[in-house]
Write an enzyme that holds these catalytic residues in place. Structure first.
Site, PDB file in Angstrom:
ATOM      1  N   HIS A   1       0.819  -1.204   0.000  1.00  0.00           N
ATOM      2  CA  HIS A   1       0.000   0.000   0.000  1.00  0.00           C
ATOM      3  C   HIS A   1       0.857   1.260   0.000  1.00  0.00           C
ATOM      4  CE1 HIS A   1      -3.813  -2.201   1.617  1.00  0.00           C
ATOM      5  NE2 HIS A   1      -3.603  -2.393   0.327  1.00  0.00           N
TER       6      HIS A   1
ATOM      7  N   HIS B   1      -3.885  -6.224 -10.700  1.00  0.00           N
ATOM      8  CA  HIS B   1      -2.572  -5.647 -10.416  1.00  0.00           C
ATOM      9  C   HIS B   1      -1.554  -5.997 -11.506  1.00  0.00           C
ATOM     10  CE1 HIS B   1      -3.425  -4.107  -6.386  1.00  0.00           C
ATOM     11  NE2 HIS B   1      -4.111  -5.209  -6.171  1.00  0.00           N
TER      12      HIS B   1
END
Length: 410
Positions: A248, A380
């Protein structure tokens, strides 16, 4: 993996198309997109998730814009699942998931899911998919009424089904994907307010990064008081892990640069410096720190690794963040990082035999599935093949449309 050579644009394009091929059977019989197993078969023992279905719409809308055969029908079918199977016709919004009979598996309405519905709808509109416009109109209306919180300028994380009571928890994960979705929605609708909202959240993250030495707190109370201890007893939670989440930090580094590029002179101060700090901290705490290559999943607040498993999405976000910083600054150190992490993906994560990327590796880089069984998520990895080839603004679908489906050279 010394002095790795960065992949060429042709290689990235081939890898993108290979990944898209892995999800060709992703449709679920009840509607929406299935959780895929290790070889790309639908795992019908698992629910149909709104976040997976939304990401499927987004990813295969990108494939449509790239002209990849078969992507249009996959994106359209997943979009239909958002309009029907996963939609709450009684109370509005979207269920988190439904079972094989189409019944909701829970009652919560989550910001995380609804942000991805907005992203899916915005990409569908750009791709010209039927139903995209109406989905985007409803998704943005629901988000504005229930998840955007004025005057604080952040998002509510979760409601009960009937939108009567929000949960007290506030989270940075849902905030992060809200920023991604808001940038895309603003690009598609031309409504500057969405970009401005993304900037307000980004400004808050800049402050968090600087006050916590680049280790972003993830969990908060209803007044946005930091909770550094949440889930210490469940450190590998897939959505709310304890501690600082390396991936993150990398993902936020990239998103801050997207916000800066989108808002221009109106962007909050400190976005580039915060992006540098977040990437540098992720590298110092997470990369190659325990005797084997790869990023650890999480660390304690002093940088000590907590969960040492390697997640595919963390490497993908590292690549994307380094590419974004290289594009923003021109500094070769970031291009070197990008090449280094691509080399790691090719050696350890990329599954040539069965397709896609291994979603989880143990600390010795052997495939395992304690947190992420199967290979449910192409989002992703596909984005990691596109972001290095595209500008920082506009967002992915709009950028592909502007370039007529062919990313410009880096």
């Amino acid at each position: 993996m010394s002095n790795p050579v960065p992949p060429t644009d042709d290689w990235l394009d081939d890898e993108c198309r290979r990944l898209l091929g892995f999800g060709r059977d992703i449709g679920h019989p009840v509607g929406g997109a299935a959780w895929l197993d290790d070889v790309g078969r639908p795992d019908l023992s698992r629910p149909v998730h709104t976040w997976i279905t939304s990401r499927t719409v987004h990813v295969y809308a990108l494939g449509h814009l790239l002209g990849v055969e078969g992507c249009t029908s996959i994106a359209t079918a997943a979009l239909d699942g958002l309009r029907t199977t996963l939609h709450d016709d009684e109370d509005g919004g979207w269920f988190t998931a439904v079972d094989a009979d189409g019944a909701p598996t829970g009652t919560a309405k989550s910001c995380y899911d609804h942000a991805f519905v907005m992203l899916a709808a915005s990409s569908a509109v750009v791709a010209g998919l039927p139903g995209g416009d109406s989905l985007l109109a409803e998704a943005t209306d629901v988000f504005e009424r229930h998840f955007w919180e004025e005057p604080v300028g952040r998002v509510v994380d979760e409601w009960d089904r009937a939108w009567a009571t929000p949960t007290p928890y506030r989270g940075l994960n849902s905030s992060m994907h809200s920023v991604e979705a808001m940038l895309a929605v603003g690009d598609v609708t031309g409504e500057r307010v969405w970009h401005e909202r993304a900037g307000r959240i980004a400004s808050y993250v800049v402050g968090l990064a600087s006050s916590h030495d680049g280790r972003l707190p993830e969990h908060f109370g209803p007044d946005w008081s930091v909770d550094l201890e949440l889930n210490r007893d469940r450190p590998d939670d897939p959505f709310k892990p304890f501690g600082a989440t390396i991936g993150h930090g990398l993902e936020w580094a990239r998103l801050l640069l997207h916000v800066e590029a989108t808002l221009g002179d109106a962007a909050p101060r400190g976005l580039l410096d915060a992006a540098r700090l977040l990437l540098d901290r992720a590298v110092a705490d997470g990369w190659d720190v325990d005797g084997a290559p790869g990023f650890v999943y999480t660390t304690d607040w002093d940088g000590t690794p907590v969960v040492r498993n390697r997640m595919h999405w963390v490497a993908a976000e590292g690549i994307a963040a380094a590419a974004a910083l290289h594009r923003r600054t021109g500094e070769e150190a970031y291009a070197d990082r990008c090449a280094q992490w691509w080399a790691y993906v090719v050696e350890h994560l990329r599954d040539v035999e069965r397709g896609s990327w291994h979603h989880e590796l143990d600390p010795d880089n052997r495939p395992q599935s304690s947190v992420w069984p199967g290979k449910p998520d192409l989002y992703h990895a596909v984005q990691a093949t596109l972001l290095p080839r595209l500008p920082l603004s506009p967002s992915l679908a709009s950028a592909l449309a502007l370039s007529d489906g062919v990313p410009p050279p880096a």
